[in-house]
Design an enzyme around this catalytic site. Structure first.
Site, PDB file in Angstrom:
ATOM      1  N   HIS A  85       0.832  -1.212   0.000  1.00  0.00           N
ATOM      2  CA  HIS A  85       0.000   0.000   0.000  1.00  0.00           C
ATOM      3  C   HIS A  85       0.864   1.259   0.000  1.00  0.00           C
ATOM      4  CE1 HIS A  85       0.225   0.882   4.442  1.00  0.00           C
ATOM      5  NE2 HIS A  85       0.285  -0.431   4.586  1.00  0.00           N
ATOM      6  N   ASP A  87      -0.190   4.387   1.003  1.00  0.00           N
ATOM      7  CA  ASP A  87      -0.510   5.410   2.010  1.00  0.00           C
ATOM      8  C   ASP A  87       0.247   5.145   3.309  1.00  0.00           C
ATOM      9  OD1 ASP A  87      -2.146   3.074   2.512  1.00  0.00           O
ATOM     10  OD2 ASP A  87      -3.297   4.272   3.939  1.00  0.00           O
ATOM     11  N   ASP A 147       6.141   1.709   6.641  1.00  0.00           N
ATOM     12  CA  ASP A 147       4.839   1.060   6.506  1.00  0.00           C
ATOM     13  C   ASP A 147       4.031   1.892   5.536  1.00  0.00           C
ATOM     14  OD1 ASP A 147       2.383  -0.107   6.765  1.00  0.00           O
ATOM     15  OD2 ASP A 147       2.100   0.359   8.874  1.00  0.00           O
ATOM     16  N   GLU A 181      -4.806   1.720   2.824  1.00  0.00           N
ATOM     17  CA  GLU A 181      -4.837   0.577   3.744  1.00  0.00           C
ATOM     18  C   GLU A 181      -5.045   1.057   5.174  1.00  0.00           C
ATOM     19  OE1 GLU A 181      -3.292  -2.510   6.556  1.00  0.00           O
ATOM     20  OE2 GLU A 181      -2.626  -0.459   6.311  1.00  0.00           O
ATOM     21  N   GLU A 182      -4.412   2.160   5.539  1.00  0.00           N
ATOM     22  CA  GLU A 182      -4.433   2.628   6.930  1.00  0.00           C
ATOM     23  C   GLU A 182      -5.800   3.131   7.358  1.00  0.00           C
ATOM     24  OE1 GLU A 182      -2.063   1.986   8.803  1.00  0.00           O
ATOM     25  OE2 GLU A 182      -0.231   1.876   7.598  1.00  0.00           O
ATOM     26  N   ASP A 204       3.715  -6.376   4.030  1.00  0.00           N
ATOM     27  CA  ASP A 204       3.291  -5.369   5.004  1.00  0.00           C
ATOM     28  C   ASP A 204       3.545  -5.871   6.425  1.00  0.00           C
ATOM     29  OD1 ASP A 204       2.193  -2.965   5.803  1.00  0.00           O
ATOM     30  OD2 ASP A 204       0.125  -3.502   5.342  1.00  0.00           O
ATOM     31  N   HIS A 386       4.227   3.381  12.678  1.00  0.00           N
ATOM     32  CA  HIS A 386       3.281   4.368  13.229  1.00  0.00           C
ATOM     33  C   HIS A 386       3.912   5.178  14.365  1.00  0.00           C
ATOM     34  CE1 HIS A 386      -0.580   2.314  11.515  1.00  0.00           C
ATOM     35  NE2 HIS A 386       0.468   2.063  10.773  1.00  0.00           N
TER      36      HIS A 386
HETATM   37 ZN   LIG Z   1       0.857  -1.321   6.473  1.00  0.00          ZN
END
Ligand SMILES: [Zn+2]
Length: 415
Positions: A85, A87, A147, A181-182, A204, A386
């Protein structure tokens, strides 16, 4: 066969991707949810074309699709898709200034734009294992965006390697870079007939050798409470305050069935938002469990608390709505374990030990697996995601590329 991976090319691409701000937005109704994601999607469309991928296409909904044609003459080799992904998580700024720490010596890494953000071998999981290897961090105020830009770089690296080495036998490989995805809508607009794959892998995952084939099953629950309004000066015996009922509801939920009190294979009920006023308000919750029976029990618990409140305050109107979010991919994987078994074998051929844990969350693969495309999740080099302390290990990324190459061969070999 041993594959030698071009790690410098991986690093250069990864640093290019993380500089772009692609954070997604849960309050947006467009797809992709933010314009920044288009910048990376277009860049990837161009890079795939430049390295010689076929059928490169950027769809109107923000999916980049591409093909590596088969080199195997064998009929019936399953078509394998690789996903990552574009994003990054909405909570922290994107647009990183990547810092490359060559041959990491093991000393604390202090991030220059916020010296309060430090990575040390004592406090940062897995960092000690990477002494002597090449690490990339952000500068302290943003996410790195590893990520899932490490996953994006790994997929591009594997595509490039296969196209440079047509002697490696494999079936048709499909590539998909997706948005959002997030914010849990990464796959909603992907058309599976357009993707045309038999099995997929999301890149991921964090830990070296990780293969995730089990996720939570997830429902969302929304409780709407309608009270009775009147001027507070003459409210006695008439007013029913929806906010006080929301408070009673929250305090009646079992405290031990919460994310802050559970781990491992235990599920939870998690209130995520309360919004409204004395007249009416809404409580939003997420329900999680690895088993459907456990998920149903969480729903029953919520229903029972609501039923109790209806008795205590019959003048209020309570409306509870529960909707499905995603399901544990294990339910489908159990019927055909080849996607997982081949991934374990590929990880071993890359010289690593496969690691599998039940992940306390979902992946884009949860949605795909439930729709008929079995899709485990694989490691791709990211760590401490994150957070401002997010980092990648370049050698882990190269191992992830190697794993994908072995996987491509395995699906041909076992066809
Ligand atoms: Zn991810």
């Amino acid at each position: 066969m041993h594959h030698s991976i071009d790690a410098e090319d991986l690093l250069e691409r990864f640093c290019r991707y993380v500089r772009l701000d692609t954070r997604s937005d849960p309050h947006s109704s467009t797809c992709p949810s933010t314009p920044g994601q288009w910048d990376l999607l277009r860049l990837l469309e161009n890079e795939l074309t430049a390295i010689g991928a076929s059928e490169v296409r950027l769809t109107a909904d923000g999916y980049v699709l591409a093909t590596i044609p088969a080199t195997s003459a064998r009929a019936g080799v399953p078509r394998v898709a690789w996903f990552a992904h574009v994003d990054t998580a909405p909570e922290l700024p994107g647009g990183a200034m990547p810092i490359v720490h060559r041959k990491y010596a093991g000393k604390p890494i202090v991030l220059p734009d916020d010296p309060g953000q430090q990575l040390t071998v004592d406090t940062t999981p897995h960092l000690r294992e990477k002494i002597g290897q090449d690490i990339v961090t952000a500068s302290g105020t943003t996410l790195l965006g590893a990520d899932d830009k490490s996953g994006v770089a790994v997929v591009i690296g594997a595509v490039r390697h296969l196209l440079l080495h047509p002697e490696i036998p494999h079936g048709v490989i499909r590539v998909c870079f997706n948005p959002d995805e997030e914010v849990a809508s990464g796959m909603t607009r992907l058309k599976l007939d357009e993707l045309a794959a038999d099995v997929g892998y999301t890149l991921d995952g964090e830990e070296l050798g990780e293969i995730d084939c089990e996720t939570f099953s997830a429902d969302a629950a929304v409780l709407e409470i309608r009270g009775v309004s009147i001027h507070p000066g003459w409210a006695k015996g008439v007013m029913v305050n929806a906010l006080r009922l929301a408070g009673s509801f929250l305090s009646a939920l079992p405290a031990e069935v919460s994310p802050e009190r559970t781990a491992g294979r235990d599920g939870f009920i998690h209130p995520v938002e309360v919004a409204g006023n004395a007249d009416r308000c809404t409580v939003r919750m997420i329900l999680r469990d690895f088993e459907l029976a456990g998920l149903a029990a969480k729903r029953t618990t919520v229903e029972q608390v609501v039923a109790g409140l209806r008795i205590v305050e019959p003048r209020a109107v309570f409306t509870l709505t529960v909707s499905e979010q995603y399901r544990n991919m294990r339910y489908w994987m159990e019927e055909d374990m080849r996607p997982v078994e081949f991934a374990r074998e590929a990880v071993r051929r890359a010289g690593l030990a496969p690691v599998s844990t039940a992940i306390r969350g979902g992946t884009d693969g949860s949605n795909l697996t439930a729709r008929g495309l079995p899709c485990p999740n694989l490691f791709c080099g990211m760590h401490e995601v994150h957070s401002q302390r997010e980092w990648v290990c370049l050698q882990d990324m190269a191992k992830s590329v190697e794993t994908l190459l072995h996987l491509a061969e395995l699906w041909h070999e076992r066809a």
